[in-house]
Design a protein around this motif. Sequence first.
Motif, short mmCIF file in Angstrom:
data_model
loop_
_atom_site.label_atom_id
_atom_site.label_comp_id
_atom_site.label_asym_id
_atom_site.label_seq_id
_atom_site.Cartn_x
_atom_site.Cartn_y
_atom_site.Cartn_z
N LEU A 130 0.83 -1.20 0.00
CA LEU A 130 0.00 0.00 0.00
C LEU A 130 0.87 1.26 0.00
O LEU A 130 0.62 2.19 -0.75
CB LEU A 130 -0.94 -0.03 1.20
N LEU A 131 1.91 1.27 0.83
CA LEU A 131 2.78 2.45 0.90
C LEU A 131 3.58 2.65 -0.38
O LEU A 131 3.97 3.77 -0.69
CB LEU A 131 3.72 2.35 2.10
N GLN A 132 3.83 1.58 -1.12
CA GLN A 132 4.58 1.73 -2.35
C GLN A 132 3.82 2.55 -3.39
O GLN A 132 4.42 3.21 -4.21
CB GLN A 132 4.94 0.35 -2.92
N ILE A 177 8.65 10.66 1.95
CA ILE A 177 9.70 10.05 1.14
C ILE A 177 9.11 8.83 0.45
O ILE A 177 8.41 8.03 1.07
CB ILE A 177 10.89 9.61 2.04
N GLN A 178 9.39 8.66 -0.83
CA GLN A 178 8.85 7.53 -1.58
C GLN A 178 9.39 6.22 -1.01
O GLN A 178 10.59 6.02 -0.90
CB GLN A 178 9.22 7.64 -3.06
N PHE A 179 8.47 5.36 -0.62
CA PHE A 179 8.79 4.05 -0.04
C PHE A 179 8.74 3.03 -1.17
O PHE A 179 7.75 2.93 -1.88
CB PHE A 179 7.76 3.73 1.05
N HIS A 180 9.83 2.25 -1.33
CA HIS A 180 9.89 1.29 -2.43
C HIS A 180 9.65 -0.15 -1.98
O HIS A 180 9.42 -1.02 -2.80
CB HIS A 180 11.24 1.39 -3.14
N GLY A 181 9.74 -0.41 -0.68
CA GLY A 181 9.48 -1.77 -0.19
C GLY A 181 10.47 -2.17 0.89
O GLY A 181 11.31 -1.38 1.32
N LEU A 182 10.33 -3.41 1.32
CA LEU A 182 11.21 -3.97 2.34
C LEU A 182 12.06 -5.07 1.74
O LEU A 182 11.60 -5.82 0.87
CB LEU A 182 10.39 -4.56 3.50
N VAL A 183 13.30 -5.15 2.17
CA VAL A 183 14.18 -6.25 1.76
C VAL A 183 14.71 -6.92 3.01
O VAL A 183 14.84 -6.29 4.07
CB VAL A 183 15.35 -5.76 0.87
N ARG A 184 14.99 -8.20 2.89
CA ARG A 184 15.55 -8.96 4.01
C ARG A 184 16.99 -9.31 3.65
O ARG A 184 17.25 -9.79 2.55
CB ARG A 184 14.73 -10.22 4.25
N ASP A 185 17.89 -9.06 4.58
CA ASP A 185 19.29 -9.41 4.37
C ASP A 185 19.46 -10.86 4.79
O ASP A 185 19.48 -11.18 5.98
CB ASP A 185 20.18 -8.49 5.20
N GLU A 186 19.59 -11.74 3.81
CA GLU A 186 19.70 -13.17 4.08
C GLU A 186 21.03 -13.52 4.76
O GLU A 186 21.14 -14.56 5.39
CB GLU A 186 19.54 -13.98 2.78
N ARG A 187 22.01 -12.63 4.67
CA ARG A 187 23.31 -12.88 5.33
C ARG A 187 23.25 -12.54 6.81
O ARG A 187 24.09 -12.97 7.57
CB ARG A 187 24.40 -12.04 4.66
N ASP A 188 22.26 -11.78 7.21
CA ASP A 188 22.10 -11.35 8.59
C ASP A 188 21.51 -12.52 9.40
O ASP A 188 20.43 -13.01 9.08
CB ASP A 188 21.15 -10.15 8.63
N TYR A 248 14.86 -4.36 5.97
CA TYR A 248 15.27 -2.97 5.81
C TYR A 248 14.35 -2.28 4.81
O TYR A 248 13.96 -2.87 3.80
CB TYR A 248 16.73 -2.89 5.32
N ALA A 249 14.02 -1.04 5.09
CA ALA A 249 13.17 -0.26 4.20
C ALA A 249 14.02 0.34 3.09
O ALA A 249 15.12 0.84 3.34
CB ALA A 249 12.47 0.85 4.97
N VAL A 250 13.50 0.29 1.88
CA VAL A 250 14.16 0.92 0.74
C VAL A 250 13.32 2.14 0.37
O VAL A 250 12.13 2.02 0.08
CB VAL A 250 14.25 -0.05 -0.46
#
Length: 181
Positions: free
Chosen positions: A1-3, A11-22, A28-30
């Motif tokens: 919805l926020l995208q 600020i334009q919100f592009h989505g969330l990403v997950r750091d698989e190495r973490d 994290y929000a992009v």
Amino acid sequence: LLQQASHPYIIQFHGLVRDERDPKRRRYAVMSYAGNRDLADAAEILPEQSKISILRKLAEAFSYVQTLGLVYNDVKPTNVMLGKDNSIIDFDSVAPVDEPEPGAVRSTWGFQSLEQKVGINHPKNPVYGLGALAYFMNTGTAPRVGLQPPEGWTDLNPGEQLDWYADKLFATPPNPGFSKK
């Protein structure tokens, strides 16, 4: 919805990403680039008219977020980026209006309403946050900055949390810098 959301003060919100190495697999929000100067860095040097303008723009942004059926719950100086648009950032605290989250604290101590302290996503939460920002812009501190949650806070039920906070809030002596006229 926020995208899909589009507002000049958000600020334009592009989505969330997950750091698989973490190992904690944090998300994290992009977002679009917002600059590197926030309200916390500049509040004391801003002229009064700029402070009023920022508060008005933020009120418009929070109102827009509510038209999407959401509440912005983390109003604080470091989430207001200064630039040509004075935009809000940090959308991990946005939640559907009146979505109950007992015991969840999705905001920053010192800048949150009583409802937020017990995890209620109430449409008036950003209104309290704007008042707290105005206080910060004029004093350099958050209202009730010394009031921190006790150990075991998350073990308390929402009613106990609200009682604890209300007791502390009303037991705090008035700020000696202000007079009662």
